[in-house]
Motif scaffolding. Sequence first.
Motif, PDB file in Angstrom:
ATOM      1  N   HIS A  33       0.816  -1.215   0.000  1.00 44.83           N
ATOM      2  CA  HIS A  33       0.000   0.000   0.000  1.00 44.83           C
ATOM      3  C   HIS A  33       0.846   1.259   0.000  1.00 44.83           C
ATOM      4  CE1 HIS A  33      -3.723  -2.181   0.509  1.00 44.83           C
ATOM      5  NE2 HIS A  33      -3.136  -2.896   1.456  1.00 44.83           N
ATOM      6  N   GLY A  34       2.121   1.106  -0.191  1.00 44.37           N
ATOM      7  CA  GLY A  34       3.006   2.258  -0.215  1.00 44.37           C
ATOM      8  C   GLY A  34       3.991   2.209   0.933  1.00 44.37           C
ATOM      9  N   THR A  35       4.755   3.253   1.044  1.00 41.65           N
ATOM     10  CA  THR A  35       5.771   3.355   2.078  1.00 41.65           C
ATOM     11  C   THR A  35       5.361   4.424   3.078  1.00 41.65           C
ATOM     12  OG1 THR A  35       7.463   2.760   0.469  1.00 41.65           O
ATOM     13  CG2 THR A  35       8.217   3.797   2.484  1.00 41.65           C
ATOM     14  N   ILE A  36       5.491   4.100   4.355  1.00 42.87           N
ATOM     15  CA  ILE A  36       5.201   5.057   5.414  1.00 42.87           C
ATOM     16  C   ILE A  36       6.518   5.664   5.865  1.00 42.87           C
ATOM     17  CG2 ILE A  36       4.330   5.374   7.751  1.00 42.87           C
ATOM     18  CD1 ILE A  36       2.444   3.045   7.229  1.00 42.87           C
ATOM     19  N   ILE A  37       6.611   6.979   5.814  1.00 43.24           N
ATOM     20  CA  ILE A  37       7.813   7.680   6.251  1.00 43.24           C
ATOM     21  C   ILE A  37       7.494   8.371   7.567  1.00 43.24           C
ATOM     22  CG2 ILE A  37       9.470   9.491   5.725  1.00 43.24           C
ATOM     23  CD1 ILE A  37       8.929   8.925   2.758  1.00 43.24           C
ATOM     24  N   THR A  38       8.260   8.048   8.604  1.00 40.38           N
ATOM     25  CA  THR A  38       8.076   8.642   9.918  1.00 40.38           C
ATOM     26  C   THR A  38       9.233   9.596  10.180  1.00 40.38           C
ATOM     27  OG1 THR A  38       7.009   6.628  10.694  1.00 40.38           O
ATOM     28  CG2 THR A  38       7.775   8.170  12.373  1.00 40.38           C
ATOM     29  N   SER A  39       8.901  10.851  10.460  1.00 38.31           N
ATOM     30  CA  SER A  39       9.910  11.870  10.724  1.00 38.31           C
ATOM     31  C   SER A  39       9.738  12.393  12.143  1.00 38.31           C
ATOM     32  CB  SER A  39       9.760  13.033   9.747  1.00 38.31           C
ATOM     33  OG  SER A  39       9.850  12.575   8.423  1.00 38.31           O
ATOM     34  N   VAL A  40      10.850  12.595  12.828  1.00 39.27           N
ATOM     35  CA  VAL A  40      10.832  13.122  14.191  1.00 39.27           C
ATOM     36  C   VAL A  40      11.498  14.488  14.176  1.00 39.27           C
ATOM     37  CG1 VAL A  40      11.568  12.749  16.568  1.00 39.27           C
ATOM     38  CG2 VAL A  40      10.903  10.801  15.162  1.00 39.27           C
ATOM     39  N   TYR A  41      10.772  15.488  14.667  1.00 44.00           N
ATOM     40  CA  TYR A  41      11.273  16.860  14.714  1.00 44.00           C
ATOM     41  C   TYR A  41      11.396  17.304  16.160  1.00 44.00           C
ATOM     42  CZ  TYR A  41      10.008  17.103   9.787  1.00 44.00           C
ATOM     43  OH  TYR A  41       9.926  16.881   8.445  1.00 44.00           O
ATOM     44  N   ARG A  42      12.266  18.284  16.393  1.00 49.00           N
ATOM     45  CA  ARG A  42      12.365  18.915  17.700  1.00 49.00           C
ATOM     46  C   ARG A  42      12.610  20.397  17.488  1.00 49.00           C
ATOM     47  NH1 ARG A  42      17.018  20.347  19.931  1.00 49.00           N
ATOM     48  NH2 ARG A  42      16.428  19.790  22.049  1.00 49.00           N
ATOM     49  N   CYS A  43      12.236  21.185  18.493  1.00 50.88           N
ATOM     50  CA  CYS A  43      12.418  22.626  18.398  1.00 50.88           C
ATOM     51  C   CYS A  43      13.906  22.957  18.540  1.00 50.88           C
ATOM     52  CB  CYS A  43      11.613  23.320  19.487  1.00 50.88           C
ATOM     53  SG  CYS A  43      11.667  25.123  19.379  1.00 50.88           S
ATOM     54  N   ALA A  44      14.362  23.940  17.786  1.00 49.13           N
ATOM     55  CA  ALA A  44      15.761  24.352  17.868  1.00 49.13           C
ATOM     56  C   ALA A  44      16.034  25.095  19.175  1.00 49.13           C
ATOM     57  CB  ALA A  44      16.111  25.235  16.680  1.00 49.13           C
ATOM     58  N   ASP A  45      14.992  25.657  19.790  1.00 51.54           N
ATOM     59  CA  ASP A  45      15.127  26.353  21.067  1.00 51.54           C
ATOM     60  C   ASP A  45      15.069  25.323  22.193  1.00 51.54           C
ATOM     61  OD1 ASP A  45      15.125  28.133  23.168  1.00 51.54           O
ATOM     62  OD2 ASP A  45      13.055  28.780  22.859  1.00 51.54           O
ATOM     63  N   ASP A  46      16.165  25.159  22.928  1.00 49.69           N
ATOM     64  CA  ASP A  46      16.238  24.133  23.966  1.00 49.69           C
ATOM     65  C   ASP A  46      15.209  24.334  25.071  1.00 49.69           C
ATOM     66  OD1 ASP A  46      18.232  22.660  22.737  1.00 49.69           O
ATOM     67  OD2 ASP A  46      19.851  23.801  23.702  1.00 49.69           O
ATOM     68  N   ALA A  47      14.942  25.570  25.461  1.00 47.47           N
ATOM     69  CA  ALA A  47      13.970  25.836  26.526  1.00 47.47           C
ATOM     70  C   ALA A  47      12.570  25.400  26.084  1.00 47.47           C
ATOM     71  CB  ALA A  47      13.974  27.311  26.902  1.00 47.47           C
ATOM     72  N   CYS A  48      12.217  25.716  24.857  1.00 47.89           N
ATOM     73  CA  CYS A  48      10.916  25.321  24.323  1.00 47.89           C
ATOM     74  C   CYS A  48      10.818  23.800  24.244  1.00 47.89           C
ATOM     75  CB  CYS A  48      10.698  25.949  22.947  1.00 47.89           C
ATOM     76  SG  CYS A  48       9.132  25.499  22.175  1.00 47.89           S
ATOM     77  N   GLN A  49      11.878  23.144  23.799  1.00 53.73           N
ATOM     78  CA  GLN A  49      11.867  21.688  23.677  1.00 53.73           C
ATOM     79  C   GLN A  49      11.753  21.018  25.037  1.00 53.73           C
ATOM     80  OE1 GLN A  49      11.622  19.950  20.800  1.00 53.73           O
ATOM     81  NE2 GLN A  49      11.308  18.186  22.124  1.00 53.73           N
ATOM     82  N   LYS A  50      12.407  21.587  26.067  1.00 55.53           N
ATOM     83  CA  LYS A  50      12.298  21.030  27.424  1.00 55.53           C
ATOM     84  C   LYS A  50      10.867  21.091  27.916  1.00 55.53           C
ATOM     85  CE  LYS A  50      17.010  21.822  28.974  1.00 55.53           C
ATOM     86  NZ  LYS A  50      17.895  22.564  29.881  1.00 55.53           N
ATOM     87  N   GLU A  51      10.182  22.195  27.651  1.00 60.79           N
ATOM     88  CA  GLU A  51       8.779  22.329  28.051  1.00 60.79           C
ATOM     89  C   GLU A  51       7.909  21.316  27.305  1.00 60.79           C
ATOM     90  OE1 GLU A  51       7.293  24.146  30.467  1.00 60.79           O
ATOM     91  OE2 GLU A  51       9.353  24.620  31.052  1.00 60.79           O
TER      92      GLU A  51
END
Length: 92
Positions: A33-51
């Motif tokens: 049925h096709g290929t599933i692509i899973t991407s993981v992103y994170r915020c470049a701002d460390d404080a925002c990512q910690k929250e």
Amino acid sequence: MNTTYPQPSTRKCPDCGGKTLLVSQSEEDNGGHGTIITSVYRCADDACQKEADKRMAKQAKLQVDQEKAKKRRLENIQENRKKTALEKNKNK
């Protein structure tokens, strides 16, 4: 696909509106049925990512607690049904 991570991306952080980084990407064949692509992103701002990480951990804990409560409720229902059935059999 030989890529080094993290990579800058064009996506914006949903919380702060800042830049995001592509942390990882994987492909999975879905059986014709096709290929599933899973991407993981994170915020470049460390404080925002910690929250964001704190919120995700809190949400995961809440989900586990809700599953435990659901399991306890089901066990209580089954136990009460058994007690009721035993009481009905004694009264006959």
